[in-house]
Design a protein around this motif. Structure first.
Motif, PDB file in Angstrom:
ATOM      1  N   ALA A   1       5.435 -13.169  29.831  1.00 58.73           N
ATOM      2  CA  ALA A   1       5.454 -11.900  29.089  1.00 58.73           C
ATOM      3  C   ALA A   1       5.499 -10.722  30.053  1.00 58.73           C
ATOM      4  O   ALA A   1       6.213  -9.731  29.821  1.00 58.73           O
ATOM      5  CB  ALA A   1       4.224 -11.810  28.188  1.00 58.73           C
TER       6      ALA A   1
ATOM      7  N   GLN B   1      12.389 -19.041  30.986  1.00 59.91           N
ATOM      8  CA  GLN B   1      11.962 -18.146  29.918  1.00 59.91           C
ATOM      9  C   GLN B   1      13.139 -17.541  29.149  1.00 59.91           C
ATOM     10  O   GLN B   1      12.949 -16.703  28.268  1.00 59.91           O
ATOM     11  CB  GLN B   1      11.076 -17.032  30.470  1.00 59.91           C
ATOM     12  CG  GLN B   1      11.753 -15.991  31.337  1.00 59.91           C
ATOM     13  CD  GLN B   1      10.781 -14.904  31.772  1.00 59.91           C
ATOM     14  OE1 GLN B   1      10.233 -14.947  32.856  1.00 59.91           O
ATOM     15  NE2 GLN B   1      10.554 -13.918  30.906  1.00 59.91           N
TER      16      GLN B   1
ATOM     17  N   ALA C   1      12.915 -17.730  25.360  1.00 63.01           N
ATOM     18  CA  ALA C   1      11.731 -17.135  24.747  1.00 63.01           C
ATOM     19  C   ALA C   1      11.789 -15.615  24.663  1.00 63.01           C
ATOM     20  O   ALA C   1      11.173 -15.016  23.773  1.00 63.01           O
ATOM     21  CB  ALA C   1      10.484 -17.547  25.530  1.00 63.01           C
ATOM     22  N   ASP C   2      12.527 -14.987  25.572  1.00 59.14           N
ATOM     23  CA  ASP C   2      12.447 -13.536  25.716  1.00 59.14           C
ATOM     24  C   ASP C   2      12.950 -12.753  24.514  1.00 59.14           C
ATOM     25  O   ASP C   2      12.570 -11.597  24.315  1.00 59.14           O
ATOM     26  CB  ASP C   2      13.243 -13.095  26.953  1.00 59.14           C
ATOM     27  CG  ASP C   2      12.602 -13.566  28.239  1.00 59.14           C
ATOM     28  OD1 ASP C   2      11.437 -13.994  28.201  1.00 59.14           O
ATOM     29  OD2 ASP C   2      13.280 -13.516  29.282  1.00 59.14           O
TER      30      ASP C   2
ATOM     31  N   TYR D   1       6.999 -16.981  18.105  1.00 63.41           N
ATOM     32  CA  TYR D   1       8.273 -17.456  18.674  1.00 63.41           C
ATOM     33  C   TYR D   1       8.158 -17.586  20.186  1.00 63.41           C
ATOM     34  O   TYR D   1       8.594 -18.590  20.764  1.00 63.41           O
ATOM     35  CB  TYR D   1       9.384 -16.473  18.317  1.00 63.41           C
ATOM     36  CG  TYR D   1      10.721 -16.785  18.955  1.00 63.41           C
ATOM     37  CD1 TYR D   1      11.744 -17.388  18.234  1.00 63.41           C
ATOM     38  CD2 TYR D   1      10.975 -16.474  20.295  1.00 63.41           C
ATOM     39  CE1 TYR D   1      12.971 -17.674  18.820  1.00 63.41           C
ATOM     40  CE2 TYR D   1      12.183 -16.766  20.897  1.00 63.41           C
ATOM     41  CZ  TYR D   1      13.179 -17.362  20.155  1.00 63.41           C
ATOM     42  OH  TYR D   1      14.375 -17.645  20.751  1.00 63.41           O
ATOM     43  N   PHE D   2       7.604 -16.570  20.838  1.00 63.43           N
ATOM     44  CA  PHE D   2       7.524 -16.559  22.296  1.00 63.43           C
ATOM     45  C   PHE D   2       6.745 -17.759  22.818  1.00 63.43           C
ATOM     46  O   PHE D   2       7.184 -18.457  23.733  1.00 63.43           O
ATOM     47  CB  PHE D   2       6.866 -15.251  22.756  1.00 63.43           C
ATOM     48  CG  PHE D   2       6.936 -15.027  24.244  1.00 63.43           C
ATOM     49  CD1 PHE D   2       8.130 -14.679  24.851  1.00 63.43           C
ATOM     50  CD2 PHE D   2       5.801 -15.153  25.027  1.00 63.43           C
ATOM     51  CE1 PHE D   2       8.199 -14.463  26.223  1.00 63.43           C
ATOM     52  CE2 PHE D   2       5.852 -14.939  26.400  1.00 63.43           C
ATOM     53  CZ  PHE D   2       7.059 -14.596  26.994  1.00 63.43           C
TER      54      PHE D   2
ATOM     55  N   SER E   1      12.284 -12.719  21.410  1.00 67.47           N
ATOM     56  CA  SER E   1      11.309 -12.213  20.443  1.00 67.47           C
ATOM     57  C   SER E   1      10.597 -10.963  20.942  1.00 67.47           C
ATOM     58  O   SER E   1      10.432  -9.991  20.186  1.00 67.47           O
ATOM     59  CB  SER E   1      10.291 -13.308  20.109  1.00 67.47           C
ATOM     60  OG  SER E   1       9.574 -13.700  21.268  1.00 67.47           O
ATOM     61  N   LEU E   2      10.152 -10.960  22.195  1.00 61.51           N
ATOM     62  CA  LEU E   2       9.452  -9.778  22.707  1.00 61.51           C
ATOM     63  C   LEU E   2      10.400  -8.596  22.865  1.00 61.51           C
ATOM     64  O   LEU E   2      10.023  -7.446  22.595  1.00 61.51           O
ATOM     65  CB  LEU E   2       8.793 -10.109  24.045  1.00 61.51           C
ATOM     66  CG  LEU E   2       7.657 -11.140  24.016  1.00 61.51           C
ATOM     67  CD1 LEU E   2       6.943 -11.174  25.353  1.00 61.51           C
ATOM     68  CD2 LEU E   2       6.661 -10.852  22.898  1.00 61.51           C
TER      69      LEU E   2
END
Length: 592
Positions: free
Chosen positions: A263, A347, A350-351, A319-320, A353-354
């Motif tokens: 994150a 990553q 995953a990224d 999600y992340f 969503s943020l």
């Protein structure tokens, strides 16, 4: 009566223009990669991969008989690229760039379909985010951009099911695209949970969610099957190699820290590198549990206040975390070989969503506040995009070649053994043996259990005419190889024994030069060299180079009958091999 068609056409052109801006930004940022070469795993997967050369290799790609992982779609793409571009990296880089541009546009379209504010902004940032450079500018990570492409298409088709009259077609397409994504890279096994989150995001009530969620069961079955396939392939590839991941407690502690670490890279992509510093895998301290506890509390609070404006926050955080679960050290995987738990390319999925969460928040804030604040937000957003673009451009240049990549890595993480090993190999190929020795010696200090690095260090020492040091490294490589049943009788052992025998022969020759009789020490070296050649031939009886070298040595010692046998065997395998032919003719001339 003409207003509606004109309005529709205008809207269509605005969409095309918006997509063109995203594509253009991505292509500009990654333009330096078109001048880049092959780095790191590109050698294993592409330039030195025999499976890419023949049609039978394509069959093996799908059967999985000789592949480290089961990514047949990605490897098929490499097979096609190899037949189109050969060893010219330009075409490979161009495909990665185009797929990243397509992925960025698809991120926008999926978020737009889910009615998430700032969708276009999120797609643009995803496309040029510096942490994604490794997934685009590194040719081997075609598996990331390709799997993401199919994953986003699958999600887009799935969310179209209730929007279009031909729902069955969209459903089947979603399943097909998910299968293609799994066959590109199985890290996307998390996607069925993402589909459930999308359904929950749009559902009006629990009954609707339960009814619609039933459609996801084939996705879960496919994900489970490919998860097992991946674990099997990973275990086969790792074999007896020791990869430390720690106790169950340590795995959960590291997983919690990894989520926060990733994150942080989304919001502050600074000091990016190929190999990050080592992580701890011993028993965790009490304070090390805090990141995991904080993560659980955050998810719990977002869930508790989901009906008070934090519904989107829960979906983004969920999600992340879910997208990172396959790659945060909970199970033993080959990527943990380097001793670090994190990597930029892990990553990539995953990224989204943020990035979407931040862009939605900024868009909502800009739409609600005063004009002055809107202007400030616009200026900050433009500056942020510009800074990210520049950083991504610079990071792309770092991946230009092996030397620039690993020098950058060692400047930030001087104890990265893989960086030292790769630089050592690079300098060895360039015949810069002193530089190669420096890095290979450091690599074996940091990772002493790898026989291949000891063998290469031995070669570098011998090329630099430091034969005693080279012989010592060959012996250590043999000791490590023979310590394991699975590696003690392989072709690589024959190669190391041959290298050792060659070095012993050269030392014997140096000791014998100028002497009327062969000194005892030289004879001792010769006898050991003969023994090593013979042991190598037990493993590789049809290697002409071993027969030739052994034959020449035996001839030097006057053991002509034995020498002729090996030299003739050499010529049977490689007719007219010059050194073997010349030596054999000299022996026959002297004894006629």
């Amino acid at each position: 009566m003409q207003a509606e068609p004109k309005r529709d056409e205008s809207s269509r052109w605005r969409l095309v223009a918006a997509a063109a801006i995203i594509v253009g930004a991505v292509l500009v940022v990654y333009l330096p990669s078109l001048r880049a070469g092959f780095v790191w795993d590109d050698e294993q997967l592409i330039t030195s991969n025999p499976l890419l050369r023949t049609f039978s290799g394509l069959i093996e790609i799908w059967s999985g008989g000789r592949t480290a992982d089961y990514f047949p779609i990605t490897n098929t793409a490499f097979w096609i690229e190899h037949h189109l571009f050969g060893d010219n990296p330009l075409g490979y880089h161009a495909l990665n760039m185009l797929l990243q541009a397509a992925d960025a546009v698809l991120v926008w379209l999926v978020l737009r379909r889910l009615q998430i504010p700032g969708a276009w902004f999120a797609g643009l940032i995803f496309g040029i985010h510096p942490v994604h450079v490794e997934s685009v500018a590194w040719i081997s990570e075609l598996k990331n951009v390709l799997a993401m492409f199919f994953t986003l298409l699958s999600i887009l088709c799935f969310v179209e099911i209730d929007e279009k009259p031909r729902s069955r077609t969209w459903y089947i397409l979603s399943l097909i695209f998910f299968a293609l994504a799994l066959l590109s890279k199985t890290q996307v096994v998390f996607m069925p949970i993402v589909l459930v989150l999308c359904l929950w995001w749009r559902a009006r009530d629990f009954a609707t969610l339960r009814r619609e969620a039933i459609r996801t069961w084939p996705f879960f079955v496919m994900a489970a099957v490919f998860s097992l396939i991946t674990i099997w392939f990973q275990n086969r590839g790792i074999g007896e190699e020791e990869i430390i991941i720690g106790s169950v407690a340590r795995r959960f502690v590291n997983a919690g820290m990894a989520v926060w670490w990733y994150a942080g890279k989304v919001f502050l992509p600074a000091r990016l590198m190929a190999i990050y510093p080592r992580w701890r895998f011993d028993s965790p301290d009490l304070l090390e549990w805090l990141p995991l506890i904080a993560l659980v509390l955050l998810i719990g609070l977002l869930w508790f206040f989901r009906n008070r404006g934090l519904r989107g926050g829960f979906v983004a955080a969920g999600y992340f975390v879910v997208a990172l679960l396959p790659v945060i050290g909970l199970v033993r995987m080959a990527y943990l070989r380097s001793g670090t738990l994190v990597a930029d390319h892990l990553q990539y999925f995953a990224d989204v969503s943020l990035i979407a969460l931040v862009c939605a928040g900024v868009t909502i804030l800009a739409n609600r506040e005063r004009r002055e604040l809107k202007t400030a937000i616009a200026v900050i957003s433009i500056l942020s995009i510009g800074v990210m673009g520049v950083c991504a451009w610079q990071r792309t240049q770092v991946l230009h070649d092996e030397e620039s990549l690993w020098r950058d890595n060692l400047a930030k993480n001087p104890d990265a053994w893989q960086a030292h090993a790769r630089l050592g190999q690079h300098f060895f190929r360039q015949e810069k043996y002193s530089d190669a020795i420096e890095h290979l010696r450091r690599a074996v200090e940091l990772k002493p259990e790898l026989p291949e690095d000891h063998n290469l260090l031995g070669l570098a020492y011998c090329r630099a005419e430091q034969f005693d040091q080279g012989i010592g490294e060959y012996r250590e490589a043999l000791r490590l190889k023979e310590a394991k049943l699975s590696t003690g009788q392989t072709a690589s052992v024959a190669t190391i024994r041959t290298n050792l025998a060659n070095a012993l022969t050269i030392v014997g020759n140096n000791l014998s030069n100028g002497a009327r009789e062969i000194p005892a020490e030289a004879m001792r070296r010769y006898e050991e060299a003969i023994a090593q050649y013979e042991k190598a031939l037990e493993l590789e009886p049809n290697q002409p180079g071993i027969h030739r070298n052994l034959g020449i040595l035996l001839a030097r010692l006057g053991r002509y009958d034995e020498a002729k046998a090996h030299l003739r065997t050499t010529l049977q395998i490689v007719p007219n091999e010059p050194a073997a032919r010349e030596t054999l003719e000299e022996i026959e001339a002297q004894h006629h």
